[in-house]
Design a protein around this motif. Structure first.
Motif, PDB file in Angstrom:
ATOM      1  N   ARG A  14       0.824  -1.246  -0.046  1.00 25.42           N
ATOM      2  CA  ARG A  14      -0.050  -0.159   0.165  1.00 25.42           C
ATOM      3  C   ARG A  14       0.786   1.285   0.091  1.00 25.42           C
ATOM      4  O   ARG A  14       0.648   2.328  -0.822  1.00 25.42           O
ATOM      5  N   LEU A  15       1.898   1.219   0.634  1.00 25.23           N
ATOM      6  CA  LEU A  15       2.866   2.350   0.816  1.00 25.23           C
ATOM      7  C   LEU A  15       3.634   2.571  -0.376  1.00 25.23           C
ATOM      8  O   LEU A  15       3.630   3.753  -1.033  1.00 25.23           O
TER       9      LEU A  15
ATOM     10  N   ALA B 190      11.609   3.830   8.531  1.00 25.45           N
ATOM     11  CA  ALA B 190      12.862   3.234   7.351  1.00 25.45           C
ATOM     12  C   ALA B 190      13.968   4.164   7.957  1.00 25.45           C
ATOM     13  O   ALA B 190      14.201   4.967   8.225  1.00 25.45           O
ATOM     14  N   ASP B 191      15.026   3.395   8.232  1.00 26.76           N
ATOM     15  CA  ASP B 191      16.444   3.790   8.392  1.00 26.76           C
ATOM     16  C   ASP B 191      17.091   4.140   7.024  1.00 26.76           C
ATOM     17  O   ASP B 191      17.879   3.236   6.462  1.00 26.76           O
ATOM     18  N   LEU B 192      17.064   5.262   6.698  1.00 25.64           N
ATOM     19  CA  LEU B 192      17.794   5.863   5.518  1.00 25.64           C
ATOM     20  C   LEU B 192      19.012   6.841   5.699  1.00 25.64           C
ATOM     21  O   LEU B 192      18.523   7.581   6.552  1.00 25.64           O
ATOM     22  N   ASP B 193      20.251   6.570   5.344  1.00 24.01           N
ATOM     23  CA  ASP B 193      21.214   7.515   5.352  1.00 24.01           C
ATOM     24  C   ASP B 193      20.732   8.782   4.852  1.00 24.01           C
ATOM     25  O   ASP B 193      20.249   8.787   3.467  1.00 24.01           O
ATOM     26  N   SER B 194      21.146   9.927   5.480  1.00 20.27           N
ATOM     27  CA  SER B 194      20.704  11.106   4.853  1.00 20.27           C
ATOM     28  C   SER B 194      21.284  11.517   3.705  1.00 20.27           C
ATOM     29  O   SER B 194      20.686  11.929   2.517  1.00 20.27           O
TER      30      SER B 194
ATOM     31  N   VAL C 260       8.068  10.200   4.089  1.00 17.79           N
ATOM     32  CA  VAL C 260       6.945   9.156   4.187  1.00 17.79           C
ATOM     33  C   VAL C 260       7.768   7.889   4.663  1.00 17.79           C
ATOM     34  O   VAL C 260       7.212   7.090   5.828  1.00 17.79           O
ATOM     35  N   LEU C 261       8.856   7.507   4.101  1.00 16.79           N
ATOM     36  CA  LEU C 261       9.584   6.216   4.638  1.00 16.79           C
ATOM     37  C   LEU C 261       9.857   6.364   5.925  1.00 16.79           C
ATOM     38  O   LEU C 261      10.057   5.433   6.691  1.00 16.79           O
TER      39      LEU C 261
END
Length: 210
Positions: free
Chosen positions: A152-153, A198-202, A192-193
């Protein structure tokens, strides 16, 4: 150019599709013509209609080919990306494909099926590969507890990126004075993530939100 007796039905179908896809890429959906496709391959328009049944069915096949081409396009970019930069590769890949293959991309959204015509299951399955790539990559960055929301996302994120891309290519963002639509789309995706854990590197994911 070979005539009817020189081609099997499968060969003729491929011949028509190759010419039709090339024409669509050259002139776009609004100027696409089955008659021009027939002219290019040296057959009558009646033959084209006999093989595909209608112009709508032919355009469905062309657009399905575009979905497959688009999926390959994304996979090639993902092959060179690592970690959270893969999300950036997805967003950039969307914008790049839309801008570099604009007539093919636009035809997907410009074509409307008649109410009496349903999407064939085989074409729907072949088209699903593109969305499967997005869902796969979104699932990877989400915490396990959020995996059930990935499908859905993913649809929501694709809609977000599509909107930004459409505004960019259509000139709407330029009229608003927006000069970095890709960065804006990337920022919204990252927001949104991260909101879903969610672990996202900047740096890889595009830096702080715009």
């Amino acid at each position: 150019m070979g005539r009817r007796s020189d081609h099997t039905r499968d060969e003729l179908e491929a011949l028509i599709l190759d010419a039709a896809q090339q024409l669509m890429e050259e002139v776009g959906f609004a100027r696409f013509s089955a008659r021009e496709v027939a002219k290019r391959i040296g057959y009558s328009v009646g033959t084209v209609m006999h093989v595909f049944g209608s112009v709508d069915a032919l355009v469905l096949e062309i657009n399905t080919r575009t979905f497959i081409l688009w999926a390959q396009w994304l996979e090639e970019r993902l092959a060179e990306a690592r970690g959270s930069e893969r999300i950036r590769a997805l967003v950039e890949g969307y914008f790049d494909f839309a801008s570099q293959r604009s007539n093919l991309w636009s035809a997907i959204y410009e074509h409307r099926l008649p109410e009496t015509m349903a999407m064939p299951e085989d074409l729907a399955r072949r088209r699903s590969g593109l969305m499967a790539i997005v869902e796969r990559e979104v699932t990877i960055v989400l915490p396990e507890a959020q995996h059930g929301e990935a499908a859905r996302l993913s649809r929501s994120l694709v809609a977000t990126v599509h909107g930004h891309c459409s505004f960019a290519l259509g000139g709407s963002f330029a009229l608003m004075g927006e000069t970095e639509p890709l960065a804006m789309a990337m920022a919204r995706v990252v927001e949104v993530l991260r909101a879903h854990g969610a672990d996202l590197d900047s740096e890889d994911a595009g830096g702080p939100a715009a």
